[in-house]
Design a protein around this motif. Sequence first.
Motif, mmCIF file in Angstrom:
data_model
loop_
_atom_site.group_PDB
_atom_site.id
_atom_site.type_symbol
_atom_site.label_atom_id
_atom_site.label_comp_id
_atom_site.label_asym_id
_atom_site.label_seq_id
_atom_site.Cartn_x
_atom_site.Cartn_y
_atom_site.Cartn_z
ATOM 1 N N GLU A 189 119.774 57.449 -21.356
ATOM 2 C CA GLU A 189 118.760 57.321 -22.408
ATOM 3 C C GLU A 189 117.403 57.889 -22.000
ATOM 4 N N ILE A 190 117.103 57.937 -20.709
ATOM 5 C CA ILE A 190 115.814 58.524 -20.297
ATOM 6 C C ILE A 190 115.925 60.022 -20.032
ATOM 7 N N ALA A 191 117.169 60.541 -20.005
ATOM 8 C CA ALA A 191 117.391 61.944 -19.632
ATOM 9 C C ALA A 191 117.118 62.886 -20.806
ATOM 10 N N GLU A 192 116.996 64.172 -20.466
ATOM 11 C CA GLU A 192 116.960 65.245 -21.461
ATOM 12 C C GLU A 192 118.320 65.940 -21.460
ATOM 13 N N ASP A 193 118.550 66.799 -22.437
ATOM 14 C CA ASP A 193 119.863 67.448 -22.560
ATOM 15 C C ASP A 193 120.245 68.219 -21.295
ATOM 16 N N HIS A 194 119.264 68.903 -20.697
ATOM 17 C CA HIS A 194 119.584 69.803 -19.586
ATOM 18 C C HIS A 194 119.854 69.060 -18.271
ATOM 19 N N ASN A 195 119.476 67.781 -18.165
ATOM 20 C CA ASN A 195 119.690 67.073 -16.898
ATOM 21 C C ASN A 195 120.426 65.747 -17.062
ATOM 22 N N ARG A 196 121.054 65.553 -18.222
ATOM 23 C CA ARG A 196 121.714 64.268 -18.492
ATOM 24 C C ARG A 196 122.877 64.020 -17.531
ATOM 25 N N GLY A 197 123.675 65.045 -17.274
ATOM 26 C CA GLY A 197 124.805 64.884 -16.352
ATOM 27 C C GLY A 197 124.343 64.593 -14.933
ATOM 28 N N THR A 198 123.295 65.305 -14.505
ATOM 29 C CA THR A 198 122.758 65.110 -13.152
ATOM 30 C C THR A 198 122.269 63.675 -12.961
ATOM 31 N N LEU A 199 121.474 63.189 -13.921
ATOM 32 C CA LEU A 199 120.956 61.825 -13.810
ATOM 33 C C LEU A 199 122.088 60.802 -13.892
ATOM 34 N N GLY A 200 123.073 61.064 -14.759
ATOM 35 C CA GLY A 200 124.209 60.148 -14.881
ATOM 36 C C GLY A 200 125.003 60.035 -13.591
ATOM 37 N N CYS A 201 125.060 61.132 -12.833
ATOM 38 C CA CYS A 201 125.827 61.146 -11.579
ATOM 39 C C CYS A 201 125.041 60.571 -10.395
ATOM 40 N N LEU A 202 123.744 60.373 -10.555
ATOM 41 C CA LEU A 202 122.947 59.848 -9.445
ATOM 42 C C LEU A 202 123.352 58.426 -9.064
ATOM 43 N N MET A 203 123.950 57.706 -10.003
ATOM 44 C CA MET A 203 124.453 56.373 -9.678
ATOM 45 C C MET A 203 125.489 56.460 -8.557
ATOM 46 N N GLY A 204 126.377 57.456 -8.654
ATOM 47 C CA GLY A 204 127.386 57.658 -7.610
ATOM 48 C C GLY A 204 126.773 58.036 -6.278
ATOM 49 N N VAL A 205 125.681 58.818 -6.313
ATOM 50 C CA VAL A 205 124.992 59.216 -5.078
ATOM 51 C C VAL A 205 124.504 57.979 -4.331
ATOM 52 N N PHE A 206 123.885 57.071 -5.063
ATOM 53 C CA PHE A 206 123.306 55.901 -4.407
ATOM 54 C C PHE A 206 124.349 54.853 -4.039
ATOM 55 N N LEU A 207 125.471 54.836 -4.757
ATOM 56 C CA LEU A 207 126.590 53.992 -4.320
ATOM 57 C C LEU A 207 127.113 54.466 -2.962
#
Length: 312
Positions: free
Chosen positions: A18-36
């Motif tokens: 919800e805070i992302a823009e179209d061009h970086n939505r996938g990147t931000l969504g995947c950051l959860m996995g990075v921090f896990l």
Amino acid sequence: MGLDVGSVFMILPMYLVEIAEDHNRGTLGCLMGVFLSLGTLFAYLTGPYLSVQNFCLVCTVPMLIFLPLFSVWNPESPQYLAARNNPEQLKTCLSKLRNQPVEAVEKEIVSMTHMIQELNRNKGGIKELFSARNLRKGLIISVVLISLQQFSGINAVLSYMQTIFSATQSELSPEISSLVVAIIQVCVTLLTSVLVDRVGRKVLLLTSLTGSAISLIALATYFFLLDNHFNVSALSWLPVLSLVVFIISYNLGLASVPWAVIAEIFPPNVKSLALTLTTVVCFIGASIITLYFPSMVSFFGMASSFWIFGGV
């Protein structure tokens, strides 16, 4: 702890999308996995050298740092503010998130407000989630993706990493082997967050599933030869390589992409409900694998257990 972790897994993917823009939505969504994966690395770095009590105390440090940082710098979700008909806070929020003056985000505010108003005219309950064909299809996709993620055996591998390495009779110590795998995991999840908006979700998932299956079957074959008293001294490299390839493959797609996809495919009026149901399925799967992997190994053997995971 269970209540809090369950809440994070439901709320965080939704907030990131919800805070992302179209061009970086996938990147931000995947950051959860990075921090896990960073959390796993943190546990492998500190766990073997601390008592359980001290380890638990050390694990509170990141959370205590997070609370004031998030409270001060992170705004509310813009979609939430739009749904609550709070235009002034919405302007301030989007301006902060986009790092632009309010005038520059006016178009996005109008578009978002219109979308939320349209969705608010439709109900977003449990009945709609199962009766509407498009929402039902999204729920099936979500549940299948998250079930694949959990029943690929990742929690068995991560929770019993040192036990598995000990069973392989590898020359590397279990502690060092586990640490190497955890570092690789962090690197690959970072790579995934970079690639996901460039190559697409589906390609990453299919690549991830293929590599995970091949590596698990190779590991199972090694244990089969070991259990049947074949001379595996020439294959001492195979279990470590298999686990490394599995961790790389899993984190290339299965670790992060399902959460990004699940948060993307539902409209806001049912997103929280869909994420709740998917999170429940996720933790049921994680609980089954983590609790019963030792029993599974005792009953089927290490080889058959990893053949099952590879088959999934």
